[in-house]
Design an enzyme around this catalytic site. Structure first.
Site, PDB file in Angstrom:
ATOM      1  N   THR A   7       0.852  -1.194   0.000  1.00  6.31           N
ATOM      2  CA  THR A   7       0.000   0.000   0.000  1.00  6.31           C
ATOM      3  C   THR A   7       0.889   1.245   0.000  1.00  6.31           C
ATOM      4  O   THR A   7       1.724   1.411   0.903  1.00  6.31           O
ATOM      5  CB  THR A   7      -0.898  -0.012   1.255  1.00  6.31           C
ATOM      6  OG1 THR A   7      -1.652  -1.226   1.230  1.00  6.31           O
ATOM      7  CG2 THR A   7      -1.825   1.181   1.287  1.00  6.31           C
TER       8      THR A   7
ATOM      9  N   GLU B 282      -3.406  -4.751  -2.763  1.00  5.71           N
ATOM     10  CA  GLU B 282      -3.829  -5.978  -2.061  1.00  5.71           C
ATOM     11  C   GLU B 282      -4.987  -5.612  -1.132  1.00  5.71           C
ATOM     12  O   GLU B 282      -4.937  -4.604  -0.426  1.00  5.71           O
ATOM     13  CB  GLU B 282      -2.637  -6.487  -1.243  1.00  5.71           C
ATOM     14  CG  GLU B 282      -2.915  -7.647  -0.333  1.00  5.71           C
ATOM     15  CD  GLU B 282      -3.350  -8.881  -1.083  1.00  5.71           C
ATOM     16  OE1 GLU B 282      -4.570  -9.125  -1.116  1.00  5.71           O
ATOM     17  OE2 GLU B 282      -2.488  -9.586  -1.637  1.00  5.71           O
TER      18      GLU B 282
ATOM     19  N   LYS C 172      -6.975   2.140  -3.074  1.00  4.24           N
ATOM     20  CA  LYS C 172      -6.660   1.369  -1.866  1.00  4.24           C
ATOM     21  C   LYS C 172      -6.893   2.212  -0.607  1.00  4.24           C
ATOM     22  O   LYS C 172      -7.489   1.755   0.375  1.00  4.24           O
ATOM     23  CB  LYS C 172      -5.211   0.866  -1.949  1.00  4.24           C
ATOM     24  CG  LYS C 172      -4.690   0.198  -0.696  1.00  4.24           C
ATOM     25  CD  LYS C 172      -5.381  -1.115  -0.393  1.00  4.24           C
ATOM     26  CE  LYS C 172      -5.042  -1.598   1.000  1.00  4.24           C
ATOM     27  NZ  LYS C 172      -5.730  -2.785   1.416  1.00  4.24           N
TER      28      LYS C 172
ATOM     29  N   ASN D 162      -9.873   1.704   2.361  1.00  3.69           N
ATOM     30  CA  ASN D 162      -9.625   1.507   3.794  1.00  3.69           C
ATOM     31  C   ASN D 162     -10.231   2.626   4.636  1.00  3.69           C
ATOM     32  O   ASN D 162     -10.744   2.385   5.735  1.00  3.69           O
ATOM     33  CB  ASN D 162      -8.122   1.378   4.066  1.00  3.69           C
ATOM     34  CG  ASN D 162      -7.667  -0.065   3.903  1.00  3.69           C
ATOM     35  OD1 ASN D 162      -8.477  -0.936   3.572  1.00  3.69           O
ATOM     36  ND2 ASN D 162      -6.404  -0.339   4.120  1.00  3.69           N
TER      37      ASN D 162
ATOM     38  N   LEU E 170     -20.247  -3.219  10.187  1.00  4.32           N
ATOM     39  CA  LEU E 170     -21.137  -2.494  11.101  1.00  4.32           C
ATOM     40  C   LEU E 170     -21.177  -3.210  12.446  1.00  4.32           C
ATOM     41  O   LEU E 170     -22.202  -3.242  13.108  1.00  4.32           O
ATOM     42  CB  LEU E 170     -22.549  -2.399  10.513  1.00  4.32           C
ATOM     43  CG  LEU E 170     -22.763  -1.367   9.414  1.00  4.32           C
ATOM     44  CD1 LEU E 170     -24.214  -1.359   8.951  1.00  4.32           C
ATOM     45  CD2 LEU E 170     -22.358   0.043   9.871  1.00  4.32           C
TER      46      LEU E 170
ATOM     47  N   CYS F 241      -3.003  -2.382   9.074  1.00  2.00           N
ATOM     48  CA  CYS F 241      -3.385  -1.600   7.891  1.00  2.00           C
ATOM     49  C   CYS F 241      -4.183  -0.339   8.196  1.00  2.00           C
ATOM     50  O   CYS F 241      -3.714   0.763   7.927  1.00  2.00           O
ATOM     51  CB  CYS F 241      -4.171  -2.483   6.926  1.00  2.00           C
ATOM     52  SG  CYS F 241      -3.121  -3.691   6.134  1.00  2.00           S
TER      53      CYS F 241
ATOM     54  N   ARG G  27      -0.107  -6.034  15.781  1.00  2.00           N
ATOM     55  CA  ARG G  27       0.279  -4.676  15.407  1.00  2.00           C
ATOM     56  C   ARG G  27      -0.912  -3.724  15.622  1.00  2.00           C
ATOM     57  O   ARG G  27      -1.995  -3.949  15.094  1.00  2.00           O
ATOM     58  CB  ARG G  27       0.747  -4.637  13.941  1.00  2.00           C
ATOM     59  CG  ARG G  27       2.112  -5.284  13.759  1.00  2.00           C
ATOM     60  CD  ARG G  27       2.569  -5.260  12.316  1.00  2.00           C
ATOM     61  NE  ARG G  27       1.882  -6.240  11.498  1.00  2.00           N
ATOM     62  CZ  ARG G  27       2.167  -6.472  10.211  1.00  2.00           C
ATOM     63  NH1 ARG G  27       3.120  -5.778   9.613  1.00  2.00           N
ATOM     64  NH2 ARG G  27       1.506  -7.385   9.529  1.00  2.00           N
TER      65      ARG G  27
HETATM   66  P1  NAD Z   1       5.059  -7.326   6.819  1.00  2.00           P
HETATM   67  O1  NAD Z   1       5.696  -6.276   7.622  1.00  2.00           O
HETATM   68  O2  NAD Z   1       4.364  -8.462   7.482  1.00  2.00           O
HETATM   69  O3  NAD Z   1       6.101  -7.952   5.799  1.00  2.00           O
HETATM   70  C1  NAD Z   1       6.976  -7.192   5.022  1.00  2.00           C
HETATM   71  C2  NAD Z   1       8.195  -8.050   4.708  1.00  2.00           C
HETATM   72  O4  NAD Z   1       9.017  -7.344   3.782  1.00  2.00           O
HETATM   73  C3  NAD Z   1       9.070  -8.368   5.919  1.00  2.00           C
HETATM   74  O5  NAD Z   1       9.262  -9.763   6.034  1.00  2.00           O
HETATM   75  C4  NAD Z   1      10.377  -7.634   5.641  1.00  2.00           C
HETATM   76  O6  NAD Z   1      11.518  -8.296   6.167  1.00  2.00           O
HETATM   77  C5  NAD Z   1      10.381  -7.642   4.124  1.00  2.00           C
HETATM   78  N1  NAD Z   1      11.252  -6.644   3.482  1.00  2.00           N
HETATM   79  C6  NAD Z   1      11.492  -5.362   3.850  1.00  2.00           C
HETATM   80  N2  NAD Z   1      12.322  -4.776   2.976  1.00  2.00           N
HETATM   81  C7  NAD Z   1      12.623  -5.692   2.031  1.00  2.00           C
HETATM   82  C8  NAD Z   1      13.405  -5.667   0.850  1.00  2.00           C
HETATM   83  N3  NAD Z   1      14.057  -4.580   0.471  1.00  2.00           N
HETATM   84  N4  NAD Z   1      13.475  -6.800   0.121  1.00  2.00           N
HETATM   85  C9  NAD Z   1      12.814  -7.908   0.487  1.00  2.00           C
HETATM   86  N5  NAD Z   1      12.040  -7.993   1.591  1.00  2.00           N
HETATM   87  C10 NAD Z   1      11.949  -6.889   2.354  1.00  2.00           C
HETATM   88  O7  NAD Z   1       4.028  -6.544   5.868  1.00  2.00           O
HETATM   89  P2  NAD Z   1       2.615  -7.056   5.319  1.00  2.00           P
HETATM   90  O8  NAD Z   1       1.598  -7.038   6.396  1.00  2.00           O
HETATM   91  O9  NAD Z   1       2.804  -8.277   4.491  1.00  2.00           O
HETATM   92  O10 NAD Z   1       2.254  -5.831   4.343  1.00  2.00           O
HETATM   93  C11 NAD Z   1       2.971  -5.590   3.146  1.00  2.00           C
HETATM   94  C12 NAD Z   1       2.277  -4.465   2.406  1.00  2.00           C
HETATM   95  O11 NAD Z   1       0.946  -4.869   2.036  1.00  2.00           O
HETATM   96  C13 NAD Z   1       2.107  -3.187   3.220  1.00  2.00           C
HETATM   97  O12 NAD Z   1       2.222  -2.087   2.358  1.00  2.00           O
HETATM   98  C14 NAD Z   1       0.690  -3.295   3.754  1.00  2.00           C
HETATM   99  O13 NAD Z   1       0.118  -2.040   4.017  1.00  2.00           O
HETATM  100  C15 NAD Z   1      -0.018  -3.967   2.586  1.00  2.00           C
HETATM  101  N6  NAD Z   1      -1.201  -4.753   2.968  1.00  2.00           N
HETATM  102  C16 NAD Z   1      -1.176  -5.543   4.077  1.00  2.00           C
HETATM  103  C17 NAD Z   1      -2.305  -6.274   4.412  1.00  2.00           C
HETATM  104  C18 NAD Z   1      -2.326  -7.137   5.660  1.00  2.00           C
HETATM  105  O14 NAD Z   1      -3.425  -7.585   6.034  1.00  2.00           O
HETATM  106  N7  NAD Z   1      -1.226  -7.393   6.320  1.00  2.00           N
HETATM  107  C19 NAD Z   1      -3.468  -6.215   3.616  1.00  2.00           C
HETATM  108  C20 NAD Z   1      -3.440  -5.403   2.479  1.00  2.00           C
HETATM  109  C21 NAD Z   1      -2.311  -4.677   2.153  1.00  2.00           C
END
Ligand code: NAD
Length: 449
Positions: free
Chosen positions: A129, A162, A219, A223, A266, A276, A343
């Site tokens: 995001t 996503e 996105k 949210n 709701l 997020c 988180r």
């Molecule tokens: P997360 O923090 O669980 O995972 C991110 C991963 O990226 C970590 O394992 C970290 O070590 C790795 N990383 C960081 N820098 C890197 C690099 N340069 N190369 C390779 N790996 C690297 O994050 P997440 O919850 O999976 O979310 C990822 C993105 O998706 C965010 O932008 C979040 O807002 C979005 N998103 C998350 C969700 C959710 O439910 N968690 C839903 C929709 C969108």
């Protein structure tokens, strides 16, 4: 897509990357996961998932064993051996609430450098995001500068948000409501659409193809709207609590039947947390302010959510008076059921407030205890079961609506607690039944306290 095995890479094996990588491997693609966290890489290769997500561990193990998915510490191999590269790194909040794009930047630099001496066309897809303009103004120039290659000609680029929900991440990945493809050019959009045709067996969900800026804003708007619905019903819940005989659950049902409103999001409670909504709303507000635009509705959504968890503490104080040395049982710590993710969980705010009042806290969660220990250390007690947690308590607070808490009956609370008071922060129990058997206060249920 022809019959040859599709090769896909993921940069970032968090909730999003690991879930999507595993789901794609299950469709018989060859998937490489790269992460800068070497411990995570080792864990994944052993078939161990660092996160709790229904079905993920079975699917992960199966695909690791079948060698359809493996994690590596070498970004070169990930880029070289893949046709499509998804960037799924974190985009957390900076101290001031704005988005931290450092991980996106470093992933783009790494991928760019690895693209430099490769001849074949690769599609890069950003799935994290990000605020509007990131794909066009950060990712594209960074990839081009580091690879010395031209976007649109030598490699493709798209932004593809996503929408998965933790707790049903695999299901959401395999059966999404819609696809948003923010393409830099038509060839990139065609390639990504073709990939999804393959993934969804030619049955694409409703798909919008647009430019990256719009896709990025979709996105955030999505949210912000979801969060607004919950904060709205939480406000109604607070009002209901002051009106004897009022019940927010019936009101939510009543308004949810209006097709213009709909029944989802709701559910009144103690507020929303997670990785997020809070950070995305803060980032959206910062971004919009930088454009000279105020978003008062989003400000209010966030404000309502900041104070909502404190309701649980206020109710406990009303019922027990001074909370010093009171034993409070906390049932549920993860930000929602089905995940161990803590988180920005509401439980943290509530426990911290209670500790400030010198209450004695004992906690239980079916899957988040390990994460809870990292957050609270030895400042709280940890129980092995929900029933053990409520033993001798002066008050029990339901913070996460885990289905297993439904097994606790009023007689269990009455027989085990020193003072049978239940604050139902998630509307888990039947208020009529519980109020007739013990002191029961539920969010949005008009009571006489
Ligand atoms: P997360 O923090 O669980 O995972 C991110 C991963 O990226 C970590 O394992 C970290 O070590 C790795 N990383 C960081 N820098 C890197 C690099 N340069 N190369 C390779 N790996 C690297 O994050 P997440 O919850 O999976 O979310 C990822 C993105 O998706 C965010 O932008 C979040 O807002 C979005 N998103 C998350 C969700 C959710 O439910 N968690 C839903 C929709 C969108």
């Amino acid at each position: 897509m022809n019959n040859k095995t599709l090769k896909v890479a993921f940069f970032g094996l968090g909730y999003v990357g690991l879930t999507m990588a595993t789901s794609i491997a299950e469709r018989d693609a060859r998937v490489i996961g790269y992460d800068i966290d070497t411990e995570k890489v080792a864990k994944v290769n052993k078939g161990e998932t660092p996160i709790h997500e229904p079905n993920l561990s079975t699917l992960l193990r199966r695909n690791i064993v079948k060698k359809r998915f493996f994690a590596i510490e070498d970004p070169r191999k990930a880029v070289k051996e893949s046709e499509i590269i998804f960037i799924t790194v974190g985009t957390p909040s900076l101290q001031d609430g704005s988005i931290n794009l450092d991980y996106v930047k470093s992933a783009s630099e790494t991928i760019g450098k690895e693209l430099r001496d490769l001849e074949d066309y690769k599609l890069i897809v950003l799935r994290s995001t990000v605020t509007p303009g990131t794909t066009c103004n950060l990712l594209k120039p960074s990839l081009e500068a580091n690879s010395c290659r031209i976007c649109g000609k030598d490699f493709g680029l798209a932004y593809n948000p996503e929408f998965l929900r933790e707790g049903s991440a695999i299901k959401d990945t395999l059966h999404p409501d819609r696809l948003i493809i923010g393409e830099m050019d038509e060839k990139s959009g065609d390639a990504l659409e073709e990939f999804y045709q393959w993934l969804y067996h030619d049955e694409l969900p409703p798909t919008i193809r647009t430019n990256p800026d719009i896709a990025e804003l979709i996105k955030y708007a999505n949210n912000a709207f979801l969060a607004m619905k919950v904060s709205f019903i939480n406000q109604v819940a607070n009002l209901c609590q002051r009106i004897p005989n009022a019940d927010v659950e019936v009101i939510a049902k009543g308004i949810g039947l209006d097709r213009r409103i709909g029944p989802l999001f709701l559910k009144a409670g103690l507020g929303w947390g997670g990785s997020c909504l809070p950070k995305d709303l803060r980032a959206l507000l910062k971004f919009s302010r930088s454009k000279g635009v105020a978003l008062p509705l989003t400000e209010a959504t966030l404000f309502v959510n900041e104070i909502q968890p404190l309701n649980a503490v206020k109710i406990a104080e009303k019922l027990l008076g001074d909370l010093k040395d009171m034993r409070i049982a906390i049932l549920g710590l993860s930000f929602k059921p089905g995940t161990n993710d803590m988180r920005e969980a509401v439980s943290i705010k509530i426990v911290e407030e209670l500790l400030r009042r010198e209450a004695k806290i004992v906690t239980y969660d079916p899957v988040a205890m390990e994460n809870a220990r990292i957050v609270f250390g030895d400042r709280v007690g940890y129980s092995k079961s929900a029933l053990e947690c409520i033993n001798d308590a002066d008050c029990s607070i339901i913070i996460t609506e885990w289905p297993e808490f439904l097994k606790i009956k009023p007689k269990d609370f009455v027989s085990r607690m020193r003072n049978p008071i239940v604050i139902d922060g998630r509307r888990l129990y039947d208020p009529e039944d519980f109020s007739s058997k013990l002191r029961y206060v539920a969010i949005g249920f008009g009571s006489k306290i």
